[in-house]
Design a protein around this motif. Structure first.
Motif, mmCIF file in Angstrom:
data_model
loop_
_atom_site.group_PDB
_atom_site.id
_atom_site.type_symbol
_atom_site.label_atom_id
_atom_site.label_comp_id
_atom_site.label_asym_id
_atom_site.label_seq_id
_atom_site.Cartn_x
_atom_site.Cartn_y
_atom_site.Cartn_z
ATOM 1 N N UNK A 199 -1.763 0.581 -12.696
ATOM 2 C CA UNK A 199 -1.509 -0.282 -11.551
ATOM 3 C C UNK A 199 -1.578 0.492 -10.241
ATOM 4 N N UNK A 200 -2.032 -0.146 -9.155
ATOM 5 C CA UNK A 200 -1.919 0.488 -7.836
ATOM 6 C C UNK A 200 -0.443 0.619 -7.459
ATOM 7 N N UNK A 201 -0.145 1.631 -6.666
ATOM 8 C CA UNK A 201 1.234 1.921 -6.273
ATOM 9 C C UNK A 201 1.380 1.726 -4.768
ATOM 10 N N UNK A 202 2.341 0.902 -4.385
ATOM 11 C CA UNK A 202 2.702 0.711 -2.976
ATOM 12 C C UNK A 202 4.001 1.452 -2.744
ATOM 13 N N UNK A 203 3.992 2.389 -1.794
ATOM 14 C CA UNK A 203 5.129 3.278 -1.570
ATOM 15 C C UNK A 203 5.823 2.975 -0.252
ATOM 16 N N UNK A 204 7.159 2.943 -0.286
ATOM 17 C CA UNK A 204 7.988 2.866 0.920
ATOM 18 C C UNK A 204 9.007 3.995 0.860
ATOM 19 N N UNK A 205 9.265 4.635 1.988
ATOM 20 C CA UNK A 205 10.203 5.756 2.037
ATOM 21 C C UNK A 205 11.148 5.546 3.209
ATOM 22 N N UNK A 206 12.423 5.330 2.916
ATOM 23 C CA UNK A 206 13.433 5.192 3.976
ATOM 24 C C UNK A 206 14.793 5.023 3.328
ATOM 25 N N UNK A 207 15.811 5.515 4.014
ATOM 26 C CA UNK A 207 17.184 5.269 3.592
ATOM 27 C C UNK A 207 17.441 3.760 3.544
ATOM 28 N N UNK A 227 0.109 -11.205 -12.167
ATOM 29 C CA UNK A 227 -1.049 -10.405 -12.560
ATOM 30 C C UNK A 227 -1.646 -9.593 -11.413
ATOM 31 N N UNK A 228 -1.271 -9.896 -10.158
ATOM 32 C CA UNK A 228 -1.831 -9.141 -9.033
ATOM 33 C C UNK A 228 -0.818 -8.211 -8.389
ATOM 34 N N UNK A 229 0.379 -8.157 -8.929
ATOM 35 C CA UNK A 229 1.408 -7.327 -8.317
ATOM 36 C C UNK A 229 1.127 -5.841 -8.532
ATOM 37 N N UNK A 230 1.207 -5.057 -7.454
ATOM 38 C CA UNK A 230 1.196 -3.605 -7.614
ATOM 39 C C UNK A 230 2.561 -3.144 -8.089
ATOM 40 N N UNK A 231 2.699 -1.868 -8.343
ATOM 41 C CA UNK A 231 4.009 -1.286 -8.593
ATOM 42 C C UNK A 231 4.586 -0.874 -7.242
ATOM 43 N N UNK A 232 5.716 -1.443 -6.880
ATOM 44 C CA UNK A 232 6.376 -1.105 -5.623
ATOM 45 C C UNK A 232 7.373 0.018 -5.878
ATOM 46 N N UNK A 273 0.266 7.369 -4.561
ATOM 47 C CA UNK A 273 0.321 6.046 -3.933
ATOM 48 C C UNK A 273 -1.069 5.566 -3.528
ATOM 49 N N UNK A 274 -1.217 4.259 -3.524
ATOM 50 C CA UNK A 274 -2.448 3.611 -3.072
ATOM 51 C C UNK A 274 -2.320 3.177 -1.621
ATOM 52 N N UNK A 275 -1.116 2.719 -1.252
ATOM 53 C CA UNK A 275 -0.838 2.199 0.091
ATOM 54 C C UNK A 275 0.581 2.617 0.465
ATOM 55 N N UNK A 276 0.797 2.913 1.741
ATOM 56 C CA UNK A 276 2.151 3.104 2.256
ATOM 57 C C UNK A 276 2.553 1.840 3.011
ATOM 58 N N UNK A 328 0.402 -11.063 2.020
ATOM 59 C CA UNK A 328 -1.003 -11.273 2.393
ATOM 60 C C UNK A 328 -1.639 -9.971 2.867
ATOM 61 N N UNK A 329 -0.909 -9.214 3.664
ATOM 62 C CA UNK A 329 -1.434 -7.947 4.170
ATOM 63 C C UNK A 329 -1.638 -6.953 3.031
ATOM 64 N N UNK A 330 -0.661 -6.857 2.138
ATOM 65 C CA UNK A 330 -0.815 -5.948 0.999
ATOM 66 C C UNK A 330 -2.007 -6.349 0.131
ATOM 67 N N UNK A 331 -2.169 -7.626 -0.048
ATOM 68 C CA UNK A 331 -3.309 -8.102 -0.853
ATOM 69 C C UNK A 331 -4.631 -7.644 -0.218
ATOM 70 N N UNK A 332 -4.718 -7.742 1.102
ATOM 71 C CA UNK A 332 -5.946 -7.344 1.799
ATOM 72 C C UNK A 332 -6.201 -5.846 1.670
ATOM 73 N N UNK A 333 -5.154 -5.051 1.842
ATOM 74 C CA UNK A 333 -5.337 -3.600 1.771
ATOM 75 C C UNK A 333 -5.671 -3.167 0.352
ATOM 76 N N UNK A 334 -4.985 -3.751 -0.622
ATOM 77 C CA UNK A 334 -5.228 -3.368 -2.014
ATOM 78 C C UNK A 334 -6.621 -3.777 -2.484
ATOM 79 N N UNK A 335 -7.218 -4.764 -1.831
ATOM 80 C CA UNK A 335 -8.569 -5.190 -2.209
ATOM 81 C C UNK A 335 -9.605 -4.129 -1.867
ATOM 82 N N UNK A 336 -9.266 -3.208 -0.963
ATOM 83 C CA UNK A 336 -10.182 -2.135 -0.598
ATOM 84 C C UNK A 336 -11.348 -2.628 0.236
ATOM 85 N N UNK A 337 -12.409 -1.843 0.267
ATOM 86 C CA UNK A 337 -13.583 -2.208 1.045
ATOM 87 C C UNK A 337 -13.780 -1.295 2.235
#
Length: 376
Positions: A199-207, A227-232, A273-276, A328-337
């Protein structure tokens, strides 16, 4: 120069970006200013933590035995009275308070780093009592500082407007970011620890504090079809406490809530990670955004002025209070291109422009201006 560093705000490992800023600035100052003599002033919690950068990088560490960061009245008295006396006794020429609060008086020049005024601009995030108490300590320190440092032009405008400070006394000094470490990382092992599979990985880093708005990321995950969820993956002190919320939203299996992680673990997370992503409501700078861009990650972020200034045309933007906008934004970024790759490359180039050496050099200039202002 005899520099005092105010670390009364800090509980090691719990105070997030303010600790990172203080540590990395001091390291860079030590590397570039060999004649600097640094005295760090510590609270009881930091002193009890034992050896650490706060005792190893300064020439001297002074623990103030009656000051506790977790006890508001004790901490406020420490910042406003006890620290003034301790810094005078240590004969510092300049005291730098790097985390929004500091003394308003003393026989030394005073520099205050004011990261943001979130408590005023987002008043719904804190209680009235907190707003009043914060004003009582922060405002006099800012108004009587010989120089105020902040990290972005957007923050400078907020500070000048809210506190009525002369813009000439507010110096914009961006934070730095370390380049990614050299050498290869075991990405397969890092993915295995997260049980990420393919799975693609979406990463967030913060207290995990309210304005970081981590629950909105979990809600956005729930907006995506299973079926389209990344791993957060969310890393930062207290983020492991979000497990119940993830379960309520039905995304417990799609999220890894890690709590605080080491520097090496964080580098592994950036590497796989795939996206931050950040859904923060308010920032003074946004250091993890710079770190992520400098490591070649696309960045999806809250559409707020500070992050627009930091990430510019490299970012992907969403409304932080709207989980559907985030999804919606995550979907667009994860689609690549091609567009994703173009923005990623712009971010990579921009992220590499931020260095702690530059931050330290500009801070030394601010010190000189403060010393001059004190004697004029």
């Amino acid at each position: 120069m005899r520099l005092g560093l105010d670390l009364l705000f800090m509980v090691p490992g719990e105070t997030g970006g303010r600790e990172t800023y203080s540590r990395e600035l001091l390291r860079a100052l030590r590397e570039t200013q060999p004649d600097l003599h640094v005295t760090a002033f510590l609270n009881r919690e930091t002193a009890a933590a034992g050896p650490g950068w706060w005792s190893e990088l300064p020439d001297r560490a002074v623990a103030l035995p009656r000051v506790w960061a977790r006890k508001q009245a004790s901490w406020a008295l420490g910042e406003t009275v006890v620290l003034t006396r301790a810094a005078s006794a240590a004969r510092v020429q300049l005291l730098h308070s790097p985390a929004n609060f500091g003394p308003a008086a003393g026989r030394f020049a005073r520099v205050l780093t004011l990261h943001d005024l979130m408590y005023r601009l987002q008043p719904e995030l804190v209680s009235k009592a907190v707003r009043v108490a914060t004003d009582a300590v922060l405002v006099p320190a800012a108004k009587r500082a010989h120089r105020v440092i902040t990290a972005t032009e957007a923050s400078r405008e907020e500070i000048a407007a809210e506190l009525g400070l002369d813009r000439d006394r507010i110096v914009v000094i961006p934070h730095g970011a370390h380049p990614p470490p050299r050498g290869t990382r075991d990405l397969a092992a890092a993915r295995a620890r997260l049980e990420a599979g393919t799975r693609p990985i979406v990463l967030a880093v913060a207290t995990n504090v309210e304005h970081k708005n981590h629950p909105a990321l979990l809600a956005a995950l729930a907006e995506l079809a299973p079926e389209e969820r990344p791993l957060l993956v969310i890393a930062g002190h207290g983020t492991d406490e979000l497990a119940a919320r993830a379960a309520e939203l039905g995304v417990g299996g799609d999220a890894r809530l890690l709590g605080a992680v080491s520097d090496a673990e964080l580098e592994d997370l950036y590497a796989v990670a795939t996206v931050y992503v950040t859904a923060t409501r308010h920032e003074g700078f946004g250091l993890p955004v710079i770190e992520a861009m400098g490591r070649g990650l696309p960045v999806a972020a809250s559409d707020i002025p500070v992050l627009r200034e930091v990430a510019g045309d490299a970012g992907w933007w969403f409304a932080p209070e709207d989980p559907r906008s985030i999804a919606t934004t995550l979907r667009s970024v994860l689609a690549g291109g091609a567009e994703v790759e173009d923005r990623r490359r712009r971010g990579l180039a921009a992220g590499r422009n931020y260095t702690w050496a530059t931050t330290a050099a500009l801070t030394v200039e601010a010190y000189a201006a403060a010393l001059s202002a004190q004697t004029s």
